[in-house]
Design a protein around this motif. Structure first.
Motif, PDB file in Angstrom:
ATOM      1  N   UNK A 183       0.844  -1.188   0.000  1.00 15.52           N
ATOM      2  CA  UNK A 183       0.000   0.000   0.000  1.00 15.52           C
ATOM      3  C   UNK A 183       0.880   1.240   0.000  1.00 15.52           C
ATOM      4  N   UNK A 184       0.412   2.289  -0.656  1.00 11.99           N
ATOM      5  CA  UNK A 184       1.173   3.532  -0.706  1.00 11.99           C
ATOM      6  C   UNK A 184       0.796   4.419   0.475  1.00 11.99           C
ATOM      7  N   UNK A 185       1.794   5.052   1.051  1.00  9.71           N
ATOM      8  CA  UNK A 185       1.577   5.939   2.188  1.00  9.71           C
ATOM      9  C   UNK A 185       2.410   7.187   2.001  1.00  9.71           C
TER      10      UNK A 185
ATOM     11  N   UNK B 226      11.917   3.100  -6.567  1.00  5.24           N
ATOM     12  CA  UNK B 226      11.981   1.643  -6.636  1.00  5.24           C
ATOM     13  C   UNK B 226      10.602   1.062  -6.948  1.00  5.24           C
ATOM     14  N   UNK B 227       9.569   1.665  -6.392  1.00  5.01           N
ATOM     15  CA  UNK B 227       8.216   1.177  -6.649  1.00  5.01           C
ATOM     16  C   UNK B 227       7.904   1.294  -8.140  1.00  5.01           C
ATOM     17  N   UNK B 228       8.283   2.422  -8.738  1.00  4.49           N
ATOM     18  CA  UNK B 228       8.038   2.603 -10.171  1.00  4.49           C
ATOM     19  C   UNK B 228       8.840   1.592 -10.984  1.00  4.49           C
ATOM     20  N   UNK B 229      10.082   1.375 -10.578  1.00  8.25           N
ATOM     21  CA  UNK B 229      10.947   0.445 -11.296  1.00  8.25           C
ATOM     22  C   UNK B 229      10.365  -0.972 -11.247  1.00  8.25           C
ATOM     23  N   UNK B 230       9.671  -1.283 -10.168  1.00  7.41           N
ATOM     24  CA  UNK B 230       9.111  -2.625 -10.003  1.00  7.41           C
ATOM     25  C   UNK B 230       7.661  -2.695 -10.482  1.00  7.41           C
ATOM     26  N   UNK B 231       7.214  -1.690 -11.217  1.00  8.76           N
ATOM     27  CA  UNK B 231       5.880  -1.741 -11.791  1.00  8.76           C
ATOM     28  C   UNK B 231       4.759  -1.392 -10.834  1.00  8.76           C
ATOM     29  N   UNK B 232       5.104  -0.702  -9.731  1.00  8.40           N
ATOM     30  CA  UNK B 232       4.073  -0.297  -8.783  1.00  8.40           C
ATOM     31  C   UNK B 232       3.842   1.205  -8.825  1.00  8.40           C
TER      32      UNK B 232
END
Ligand code: ZN
Length: 70
Positions: free
Chosen positions: A5-7, A54-60
């Motif tokens: 989840x994003x916070x 890192x989230x963007x790099x991992x497709x999130x």
């Protein structure tokens, strides 16, 4: 099962992936697994923080953008 989840950070955290500091106000992804998760092999609660890069790099990236817009 793990949950992501994003916070928005309220205090400084460290990204468990690239180790950079996540500053207060930045959006990051928190990963949580309940105790004895078969995927993680943990005994207690397991949590980690992941910075937006890192989230963007991992497709999130979608999680980040949704939270950042809120
Ligand atoms: Zn990172």
């Amino acid at each position: 099962m793990t949950r992501a989840t994003a916070h928005r950070a309220r205090k400084e955290r460290r990204c468990s992936d690239c180790r950079r500091t996540i500053k207060p106000g930045e959006v990051y992804v928190r990963h949580v697994a309940s105790p004895n998760d078969p995927d993680v092999g943990n005994e207690g609660w397991w949590r980690l923080s992941e910075c937006a890069d890192c989230a963007r790099r991992c497709g999130r990236g979608e999680l980040i953008e949704t939270r950042a817009a809120a």
